[in-house]
Scaffold this motif. Structure first.
Motif, short mmCIF file in Angstrom:
data_model
loop_
_atom_site.label_atom_id
_atom_site.label_comp_id
_atom_site.label_asym_id
_atom_site.label_seq_id
_atom_site.Cartn_x
_atom_site.Cartn_y
_atom_site.Cartn_z
N SER A 28 0.91 -1.23 -0.08
CA SER A 28 -0.04 0.14 -0.09
C SER A 28 1.05 1.11 0.01
CB SER A 28 -0.91 0.07 1.17
OG SER A 28 -0.31 -0.16 2.47
N SER A 29 0.44 2.51 0.29
CA SER A 29 1.36 3.57 0.18
C SER A 29 2.44 3.50 1.23
CB SER A 29 0.42 4.92 0.69
OG SER A 29 1.03 5.98 0.90
N LEU A 30 3.66 4.11 0.78
CA LEU A 30 4.87 4.15 1.64
C LEU A 30 4.58 4.91 2.66
CD1 LEU A 30 7.50 5.11 -1.19
CD2 LEU A 30 7.16 2.99 0.00
N LYS A 31 3.56 5.95 2.86
CA LYS A 31 3.24 6.45 4.09
C LYS A 31 2.41 5.63 5.27
CE LYS A 31 -1.17 8.58 3.25
NZ LYS A 31 -1.68 7.96 2.13
N GLU A 32 2.06 4.57 4.71
CA GLU A 32 1.23 3.41 5.73
C GLU A 32 2.48 2.36 6.29
OE1 GLU A 32 -2.22 1.90 4.08
OE2 GLU A 32 -2.65 3.88 3.25
N LYS A 33 2.22 1.91 7.39
CA LYS A 33 3.08 0.88 7.90
C LYS A 33 2.82 -0.31 7.15
CE LYS A 33 3.89 -1.57 12.35
NZ LYS A 33 3.47 -1.43 13.96
N ILE A 34 3.69 -1.05 7.26
CA ILE A 34 3.68 -2.30 6.46
C ILE A 34 2.81 -3.37 7.36
CG2 ILE A 34 4.88 -4.49 5.42
CD1 ILE A 34 7.13 -2.50 4.58
N GLU A 35 1.73 -4.00 6.96
CA GLU A 35 0.94 -4.72 7.63
C GLU A 35 1.16 -6.22 7.30
OE1 GLU A 35 -1.28 -3.78 9.99
OE2 GLU A 35 -1.10 -1.57 9.46
#
Length: 216
Positions: A132-139
């Motif tokens: 997902s977006s780079l601004k979001e933490k990798i889930e």
């Protein structure tokens, strides 16, 4: 005829590998499911993870790197009850890299009164990547084998790309003449996602300036 189309496309020398899936690591809908370690669930140890159903060639085609263990293989029929997880899922479950492969993860299947537990063996861990977006933490993310027909993706040679696209379109028209042929490059999809975020950032910047101006 999806499998036949993929196999026919792979006969072209410029098409290096291919995969079918409902999910790409950019701008695709979320698919979440409840998973728990072992074969017996308790409420305190159930986790909601992102879940991708993929085929045997997904990791190779999209260049997803293994951290430990292996990816799915047609040489192992038992992989129908196997999963691959990412590092984030491994850490969420409290497992080390040395002990993750061989562990058991389970989930629920069925409908209403016919719900039952299905257990899977962890055969590999992939390196974390931004889906997902780079601004979001990798889930946490789990891969399992399954019939998924949302996208067919090909890794192609950079030689004579227009001719390769024409070949794919011709084969598409043979197998699905009533369906329109549409394609995109994965890097363009990433660029589109971040262009939209940059536009949104500029809009917020304008309103922030106006708010400060009015306050002054």
């Amino acid at each position: 005829k999806a499998d036949s189309y993929k196999n026919e496309a792979l006969q072209h020398s410029n098409i290096l590998s291919g995969t079918m899936s409902s999910f790409l690591p950019v701008n695709t809908a979320d698919n979440n499911n409840a998973w728990f370690p072992g074969s017996n669930s308790t409420k305190s140890e159930t986790y909601v993870f992102h879940e991708y159903r993929v085929d045997h060639d997904y990791m190779e085609t999209l260049g997803i790197e293994m951290k430990t263990g292996r990816s799915f293989s047609k040489d192992f029929p038992s992989d129908s009850l196997a999963v691959v997880i990412n590092e984030a899922a491994m850490h969420r479950l409290g497992w080390s890299e040395e002990e993750a492969v061989g562990k058991t993860l389970s989930t629920f299947d069925g409908f209403q009164d016919s719900i039952y537990t299905v257990s899977y063996k962890v055969i590999g861990v992939v390196k974390d990547f931004n889906f997902s977006s780079l601004k979001e933490k990798i889930e946490p993310l789990i891969f399992e084998l399954g019939k998924s027909r949302g996208f067919v993706s090909f890794k192609i040679s950079s030689e004579d790309i227009p001719a390769t696209i024409n070949y794919l379109e011709d084969k598409w028209n043979e197998f699905a003449p009533s369906q329109p042929f549409a394609y995109s490059f994965l890097d363009d999809r990433f660029n589109e996602m971040y262009e939209n975020e940059q536009k949104l950032g500029k809009i917020f910047g304008v309103f922030a300036f106006l708010a400060i101006f009015i306050a002054c």
